[in-house]
Design a protein around this motif. Sequence first.
Motif, short mmCIF file in Angstrom:
data_model
loop_
_atom_site.label_atom_id
_atom_site.label_comp_id
_atom_site.label_asym_id
_atom_site.label_seq_id
_atom_site.Cartn_x
_atom_site.Cartn_y
_atom_site.Cartn_z
N ILE A 213 -72.76 -52.34 -21.34
CA ILE A 213 -72.05 -53.24 -20.91
C ILE A 213 -70.32 -53.03 -22.51
CG2 ILE A 213 -71.70 -55.59 -21.52
CD1 ILE A 213 -74.53 -56.26 -20.34
N LEU A 214 -70.67 -53.00 -22.95
CA LEU A 214 -69.29 -52.97 -23.93
C LEU A 214 -68.19 -51.77 -23.49
CD1 LEU A 214 -67.95 -53.69 -26.72
CD2 LEU A 214 -69.49 -51.69 -27.70
N LEU A 215 -69.43 -50.14 -23.13
CA LEU A 215 -68.53 -48.95 -23.08
C LEU A 215 -68.02 -49.50 -21.62
CD1 LEU A 215 -70.99 -46.35 -24.06
CD2 LEU A 215 -68.89 -47.45 -25.58
N THR A 216 -68.61 -50.30 -21.08
CA THR A 216 -67.87 -50.56 -19.43
C THR A 216 -67.00 -51.11 -19.37
OG1 THR A 216 -70.08 -49.97 -18.24
CG2 THR A 216 -68.48 -51.07 -16.73
N TRP A 217 -66.43 -52.79 -20.29
CA TRP A 217 -65.60 -53.25 -20.38
C TRP A 217 -64.39 -52.21 -20.79
CZ3 TRP A 217 -63.25 -54.72 -25.12
CH2 TRP A 217 -62.84 -56.43 -24.76
N LEU A 218 -64.59 -52.27 -22.34
CA LEU A 218 -63.51 -50.69 -22.34
C LEU A 218 -62.74 -49.68 -21.68
CD1 LEU A 218 -65.20 -49.49 -26.33
CD2 LEU A 218 -63.30 -51.29 -26.01
N ALA A 219 -63.62 -48.90 -21.17
CA ALA A 219 -63.04 -48.66 -19.75
C ALA A 219 -62.62 -48.88 -18.59
CB ALA A 219 -64.31 -47.34 -19.53
N VAL A 220 -62.61 -49.88 -18.39
CA VAL A 220 -62.46 -50.61 -17.05
C VAL A 220 -60.75 -51.47 -17.27
CG1 VAL A 220 -62.56 -51.61 -14.96
CG2 VAL A 220 -64.34 -50.67 -15.78
N TYR A 221 -61.52 -52.26 -18.38
CA TYR A 221 -60.34 -53.78 -18.82
C TYR A 221 -59.98 -53.19 -19.97
CZ TYR A 221 -63.06 -56.20 -15.54
OH TYR A 221 -64.39 -56.57 -14.65
N VAL A 222 -59.70 -52.37 -20.65
CA VAL A 222 -59.04 -52.59 -22.07
C VAL A 222 -57.98 -50.56 -22.09
CG1 VAL A 222 -59.23 -51.72 -24.29
CG2 VAL A 222 -60.63 -53.14 -23.80
N LEU A 223 -58.95 -49.46 -21.73
CA LEU A 223 -58.66 -48.91 -21.76
C LEU A 223 -58.11 -48.26 -19.66
CD1 LEU A 223 -60.42 -46.78 -23.52
CD2 LEU A 223 -58.77 -47.57 -23.90
N ASP A 224 -58.54 -48.97 -19.08
CA ASP A 224 -57.33 -49.03 -17.72
C ASP A 224 -57.94 -48.19 -17.09
OD1 ASP A 224 -56.42 -49.99 -15.54
OD2 ASP A 224 -54.53 -50.11 -15.87
N TYR A 225 -59.42 -47.33 -17.55
CA TYR A 225 -59.31 -46.12 -16.20
C TYR A 225 -60.05 -46.20 -14.89
CZ TYR A 225 -59.38 -43.59 -20.68
OH TYR A 225 -58.80 -42.82 -21.71
N GLY A 226 -60.39 -47.00 -14.94
CA GLY A 226 -60.20 -48.16 -12.76
C GLY A 226 -61.66 -46.89 -12.80
N LEU A 227 -61.90 -47.03 -11.42
CA LEU A 227 -63.38 -46.53 -10.92
C LEU A 227 -63.82 -45.05 -11.24
CD1 LEU A 227 -65.19 -47.71 -8.70
CD2 LEU A 227 -63.44 -46.00 -6.76
N LEU A 228 -62.84 -43.94 -11.51
CA LEU A 228 -63.65 -43.03 -12.40
C LEU A 228 -64.44 -43.79 -13.62
CD1 LEU A 228 -64.09 -40.17 -12.03
CD2 LEU A 228 -61.95 -39.55 -13.54
N GLY A 229 -63.69 -44.16 -14.95
CA GLY A 229 -63.83 -44.87 -16.06
C GLY A 229 -65.48 -44.99 -15.99
N ALA A 230 -65.27 -46.31 -14.70
CA ALA A 230 -66.33 -46.92 -14.46
C ALA A 230 -67.56 -45.81 -14.02
CB ALA A 230 -66.15 -47.82 -13.15
N ALA A 231 -67.77 -44.65 -13.52
CA ALA A 231 -68.34 -43.53 -13.59
C ALA A 231 -68.73 -43.09 -13.90
CB ALA A 231 -68.18 -43.11 -12.15
N LEU A 232 -67.77 -42.47 -15.43
CA LEU A 232 -68.26 -41.61 -16.03
C LEU A 232 -68.83 -42.32 -17.45
CD1 LEU A 232 -64.42 -39.52 -16.62
CD2 LEU A 232 -67.14 -38.98 -15.72
#
Length: 506
Positions: A213-232
């Motif tokens: 939950i924490l890592l997904t929030w960071l990847a998508v909302y903080v770092l703005d890595y988008g769909l690929l970030g969510a998958a990674l």
Amino acid sequence: MGSEGYQPLLLGLNPDVRITDLSANAAEELLVHEPVAVRWYPRLVAWESRLLWLLSGASIVVSIFNYMLTFVTLMVTGHLGTLELAGASIATVGIQGLAYGIMLGMASAVQTVCGQAYGAKQYAAMGIICQKAIVLHIGAAILLTILYWFSGPALKAIGQSEDIAEQGQIFSRGLILQIYAFAISCPMQRFLQAQNIVNPLACIAVVVFLLHILLTWLAVYVLDYGLLGAALTLSLSWWLLVIIQWLYIVFSPSCNETWTGFSVKAFKDIWPYFKITVASAIMLCLEIWYFQGLVLISGLLPDPTISLDSISISMNYLNWDMQFMLGLATAASIRVGNELGAGHPMVAKFSVIVVNTTTILISLVFSAIVLIFRVGLSKLFTSDSVVIEAVSGLTPLLAISVFLNGIQPILSGVAIGSGWQAIVAYVNLATYYIIGLPIGCVLGFKTSLGAAGIWWGMIIGVVLQTLALFILTVRTNWNAEVAKAADRLKQSANEEILDKNMGGII
């Protein structure tokens, strides 16, 4: 039968003995001397139920929280946009679901052989079997990588639009690392579960879920890595599962006897185990893909949006119920495998009766909840009145499916524990794809039933499969299954690592 035959048991099963003090040997001796006095049944049921829930409680937690990793990822991608959510959802069902079905199916062979090896006290064989499984799983992962990389054309081939297929390909490519995590985690989970090591697995699953939950929030909302970030991030979370499980296996005293380090023996005599693995993969893949295929087919109906939404929402609730029942099915598989390996055919049979009775009662309660809260459950997912009405119309069928879900996965778990995967694969092919799927398509596309027609086809397939497994279970010669368990272990493990006294279990 004279009192002499019961004397050893009466010494171990006196009226003051605690449930926790009963042993499988005592239970086997009592059940062999039929008819069993009625006064012993409550004590035996309580003893078996305690073992079942000790295993299933933690197994349910593992099943649900592993499922929640993908669920949270999809929830987050929904905030990126409808197109991203559609791409991630279709990739999850059509690509990730296919890979997970293969890996989970192959891993059920570990559940069978390691479960029976643990019951037979052939501890050294278990580590070798787990390593053989990982080798075969990685081979499958390499082949699946091709599908993941070219998932865009694959999704177009099953009728998806170019925009959705493009987003699905981005998501799928981010999940390539996850395939290899599947390849290692699935065998290790089954290796630990076969030894009744379930509580540590549950703790690991919960911890990784919270980190996810924490890592997904960071990847998508903080770092703005988008769909690929969510998958990674999803791939990373599965690798965290792998790393923590491996550390537990290597350093925990609980695995000292079953894990003795990596060995070249994992590559020797791999063909007999490969055959069990293939049968296991086919059995579970036919089952998992059947339900996923129905969701994909619903998108081809005349009103695809309403049909797909209503079936997807209903399937979501069925999936939650299925995760719960898969935990119980895992426990049933472990219990049956352990007792067959230990040479306790009557206890294995008794365990099957107890777990099926338990799950039928639970499913009746779950079915009632679905019927009572049919509108409220729909509103949790949508505010569209048309979709709510469509979901409410499917609710009676969902309730039937929930009830069947309390029987069918458990019988499948018994089949895995007993090593019947090849037989059940043929049953699944006939009941699901030759009968259930065509009936669903006819009712869905050629009548006014629509989505309900497709669901009726699913129910018919599940009913027939359940009846076939029930007949197979009832007609089982459990004494013969004990002998088959010993033979299966000899074929799957290297001869030199087996205890020469294992023939004593037959």
